[in-house]
Design a protein around this motif. Sequence first.
Motif, short mmCIF file in Angstrom:
data_model
loop_
_atom_site.label_atom_id
_atom_site.label_comp_id
_atom_site.label_asym_id
_atom_site.label_seq_id
_atom_site.Cartn_x
_atom_site.Cartn_y
_atom_site.Cartn_z
N LEU A 136 50.87 44.10 50.18
CA LEU A 136 49.68 43.48 50.77
C LEU A 136 48.42 44.26 50.41
CD1 LEU A 136 49.01 41.05 52.66
CD2 LEU A 136 48.79 42.74 54.50
N GLU A 137 48.54 45.59 50.38
CA GLU A 137 47.38 46.40 49.99
C GLU A 137 46.98 46.11 48.55
OE1 GLU A 137 46.87 50.50 52.24
OE2 GLU A 137 48.81 50.38 51.23
N ALA A 138 47.97 45.96 47.65
CA ALA A 138 47.65 45.66 46.25
C ALA A 138 46.97 44.30 46.13
CB ALA A 138 48.93 45.70 45.42
N LEU A 139 47.49 43.32 46.87
CA LEU A 139 46.87 42.00 46.83
C LEU A 139 45.48 42.02 47.44
CD1 LEU A 139 49.98 39.84 47.78
CD2 LEU A 139 48.92 40.06 45.53
N ALA A 140 45.30 42.84 48.48
CA ALA A 140 43.97 42.98 49.09
C ALA A 140 42.99 43.60 48.09
CB ALA A 140 44.06 43.82 50.36
N ALA A 141 43.50 44.57 47.29
CA ALA A 141 42.63 45.17 46.28
C ALA A 141 42.20 44.13 45.24
CB ALA A 141 43.34 46.34 45.60
N ARG A 142 43.20 43.29 44.85
CA ARG A 142 42.86 42.23 43.89
C ARG A 142 41.88 41.23 44.50
NH1 ARG A 142 41.04 39.10 41.18
NH2 ARG A 142 41.97 37.66 39.65
N ALA A 143 42.11 40.87 45.75
CA ALA A 143 41.20 39.93 46.41
C ALA A 143 39.82 40.55 46.59
CB ALA A 143 41.79 39.52 47.76
N GLY A 144 39.77 41.85 46.89
CA GLY A 144 38.46 42.52 47.03
C GLY A 144 37.69 42.52 45.73
N ALA A 145 38.41 42.77 44.61
CA ALA A 145 37.75 42.74 43.31
C ALA A 145 37.20 41.36 43.00
CB ALA A 145 38.72 43.19 42.22
N GLU A 146 37.99 40.32 43.33
CA GLU A 146 37.53 38.96 43.07
C GLU A 146 36.34 38.60 43.96
OE1 GLU A 146 37.28 35.29 41.23
OE2 GLU A 146 38.28 37.18 40.67
N LEU A 147 36.39 39.02 45.23
CA LEU A 147 35.26 38.74 46.12
C LEU A 147 34.00 39.45 45.64
CD1 LEU A 147 34.08 37.52 48.67
CD2 LEU A 147 35.00 39.48 49.97
N GLU A 148 34.16 40.69 45.18
CA GLU A 148 33.00 41.41 44.66
C GLU A 148 32.47 40.74 43.40
OE1 GLU A 148 31.68 46.04 44.23
OE2 GLU A 148 33.64 45.49 43.42
N ARG A 149 33.39 40.27 42.55
CA ARG A 149 32.94 39.57 41.33
C ARG A 149 32.17 38.30 41.69
NH1 ARG A 149 33.73 35.53 38.19
NH2 ARG A 149 35.19 34.60 39.66
N ILE A 150 32.68 37.56 42.67
CA ILE A 150 31.99 36.32 43.09
C ILE A 150 30.60 36.65 43.64
CG2 ILE A 150 32.04 34.49 44.81
CD1 ILE A 150 35.07 34.41 44.49
N ARG A 151 30.53 37.71 44.46
CA ARG A 151 29.23 38.09 45.00
C ARG A 151 28.27 38.51 43.90
NH1 ARG A 151 30.39 41.73 50.47
NH2 ARG A 151 30.96 39.97 51.85
N ALA A 152 28.78 39.27 42.92
CA ALA A 152 27.93 39.70 41.81
C ALA A 152 27.45 38.50 40.99
CB ALA A 152 28.66 40.69 40.91
N GLN A 153 28.37 37.55 40.79
CA GLN A 153 27.99 36.35 40.03
C GLN A 153 26.94 35.54 40.81
OE1 GLN A 153 31.29 33.88 38.93
NE2 GLN A 153 30.01 32.27 38.06
N GLU A 154 27.15 35.41 42.12
CA GLU A 154 26.16 34.69 42.93
C GLU A 154 24.82 35.41 42.93
OE1 GLU A 154 28.12 34.45 46.66
OE2 GLU A 154 29.28 32.64 46.14
N ALA A 155 24.86 36.75 43.00
CA ALA A 155 23.61 37.52 42.93
C ALA A 155 22.94 37.34 41.59
CB ALA A 155 23.89 39.00 43.20
N LEU A 156 23.76 37.32 40.52
CA LEU A 156 23.21 37.11 39.19
C LEU A 156 22.57 35.72 39.08
CD1 LEU A 156 22.84 38.13 36.28
CD2 LEU A 156 25.10 37.19 35.76
N GLU A 157 23.25 34.72 39.63
CA GLU A 157 22.69 33.37 39.59
C GLU A 157 21.41 33.28 40.40
OE1 GLU A 157 25.85 30.93 40.93
OE2 GLU A 157 26.96 30.99 39.02
N ARG A 158 21.38 33.96 41.56
CA ARG A 158 20.15 33.98 42.35
C ARG A 158 19.03 34.68 41.59
NH1 ARG A 158 23.78 35.21 46.57
NH2 ARG A 158 23.25 37.43 46.41
N ALA A 159 19.37 35.80 40.93
CA ALA A 159 18.35 36.51 40.15
C ALA A 159 17.87 35.65 38.98
CB ALA A 159 18.92 37.84 39.63
N ARG A 160 18.83 34.94 38.35
CA ARG A 160 18.45 34.08 37.23
C ARG A 160 17.55 32.94 37.71
NH1 ARG A 160 23.51 31.65 34.77
NH2 ARG A 160 23.34 30.39 36.65
#
Length: 781
Positions: free
Chosen positions: A264-288
């Motif tokens: 579960l911890e490994a899957l949480a790490a993967r989910a955290g990375a994906e959530l951070e990527r989504i947030r970064a992409q949304e921030a990038l789109e907002r900046a764009r």
Amino acid sequence: MEGAFQASGLPVEGQVTSVGTLEELPAALSAGLVVLGDEGGVVEEAVARCRELHSRRFIPRTHLVVLTARSEEEQEALIRAGADECMPMQGGGWRRRVASFLRRLEAGGVGDATPRAPVSQRIPPESALRALLASTTSDLGHDFFRTLVTHLATSFRVTCALVGELQPERDSLRTLAFWLNGRFEDNVTYRLQGTPCHNAVLSSLCHYPDDVATRFPEDAMLLDLGMRGYLGAALKSSRGDAIGVLAILHGEPLDMGALDRALLEALAARAGAELERIRAQEALERARDFLRNTLDAVPDPLFVADRAHRFVAVNRAFCGFMRRSAEQLLGSSYHDFLPAHEADLGWRLDEQAFTSGQPIEREETLTGLNGATRTLVTKRATFTETPGQPFLVVTIRDITDHRRLETQLRLADRMVSVGTMAAGVAHEINNPLAYVCSNLAFLGDLLARGPVPAESLPELREVVAETEEGIGRVRAIVQDLKAFARSDEERFGPVDVHQVLEGALRLVRNELAYRARLVRALEGVPTVRGNEGRLGQVMVNLLVNAVQAFSKNDMDENRIRLATRCDGPDWVVVEVEDNGPGMAQEVLERIFDPFFTTKPVGVGTGLGLAICHSIVHSMGGQIEVRSRLGHGSVFRVVLPVYRGEDAVLPVLKARVEQEVPRRRLLLIDDEPAVGTSVRRLLQGVHEVHAVQDAREALSLLSSGEQYDAILCDVVMPGMSGVDFLRELEQREPLMARRTGLMSGGTFSTQAREFVAARSSDLLEKPFEPERLRTFVERLLA
């Protein structure tokens, strides 16, 4: 009502909780019937209580009933506020209502009225690991979370699985995917305080094998869903901060080993990375989007180019300027849309900015896609991205209309100056005209008496010489006025500063003659780069301002000093100094501002010095002023030395009289006196045939009349000289090449461009006999 409820014989055991106020209720209501007693009164208060109860309940596991005697209209208001139904105050039918409610819970798969079947054994962890890892590599974005919780709940065979992200305040969690009893539920947001997910955020991993609802009595959702076991892990960012929770919950005890928790911890790490990527992409789109909106808000055309000179960002104004969409422009360059010479110029300027790293501002001329010529000011500046990749930002400002208005203002200021000098100009012209007219009258009387005696010839020669001198003075004044007022604004070339000063002095002579004494300190200086008419406007303005600075006429005290000198090899300095009252510091700070003037209303417009400043700067020079109250003022104009073609005027060689064959010349001018005077001047050399209409001249040529050359005035009624020449070029091209134009004043821009495009010169009136003969000989050559 409570007694009736207890006496109804419910099919399941239940607990009845009765309170008198909403404040006595928990923040989240347990599953069951929620009954609100309404004693009447203001309906808005009942609606508010109903709405509050509705906000605290979990809708799938509650049924809100209002006991009320209100009208149907007010009952509708309670329904809209969240009530499921309204019934009379005495109640009744509780057994039937509870049975229906239980059936609804069982249909949803979450009822707890009947015993649950034992949960089968979960699949081996190795199989769960393979299934989960496969599920986390297939999707990206929010679909990833839905796939994750689906496989998580299936692999571990649990009742519920969810993944959620912390909200900005970090006191609540919003689910991104919520799997319950074999299906997705709507995402919800709930407060973290008093929930096992809060402990998972704080401790990274949290496991409660059983009785989790008892441990967290404030978490109504655990009780409503009948959850007993819980395992949750925090989602972490790349910096190690908790950003969410991945959890599985079960309606039975949840015994998990070390491998399960690690998984579960490994899957949480993967989910955290994906959530951070989504947030970064949304921030990038907002900046764009922010950058795009910022660029589009700039009213001037703007683009960003990479080191290969390709457009990588454009704003809406640039798309309109180029008449292309952003999709067409991005990735392209100048050469895809502009004429070759303009594209090459833009490329060279961009390259200069890239190479030097310094901002560049330049005025350019661009031929648009519709063929129209525009005057532009471009500004270029570079910046470098983190990897070291340079980019160029270019802004474009269309100043065509501004330049046109500026030209109109300069011409208007000239006309104001001409009006100011009108009396002086009239005086300068009337003086020589007085003795010219008198001398001509004397000559007329003398000739009327018969043959002129020999002893009168010296006096006649003196009269003729005086008359020629007077006419020369009038001609000089007219030429100065023409040079001052003409509109060839953009021509720059060698200008004789002393000649400009003499012309300006002649124009202001009457203003100056009785108010101040002129002192000249003129040194020999080379020609400067400029425009004679525009520089004359500057000098007239400075001289008029100097004269008007004196409060009274006093030839002994008032002094204006006019000086020229060189300032090194590249600059010529012209100074206009007066010993008038001077100016205060606050006036000096605004002296070149448009429409600022210290003169009375009707005397000054406030444009003169502002236009002088613009003119001098357009020639590449500078204008400065020094002044103190009580100590006069000095205006200093610094101009660049002309470095173009050789500016030295050729020395005129002495004319050698020689025999020339007698030719036939056609003269076209609407003034008969001009034809007569030209015939007199050329009658000893050529035969002159004069007509007053261009159409008549065409008729003569069509009838077979032969001429060796044609002289034609530009401005005439009916057919102009330009129209005549165009027609002649169609009929007789050879004759057109031996046709010269003459003019006594300003004519249209189209006519001026036509004349400038021809190889022959323009003979300006008035002309001396020598200039006329030279002009005709050039036509006949």
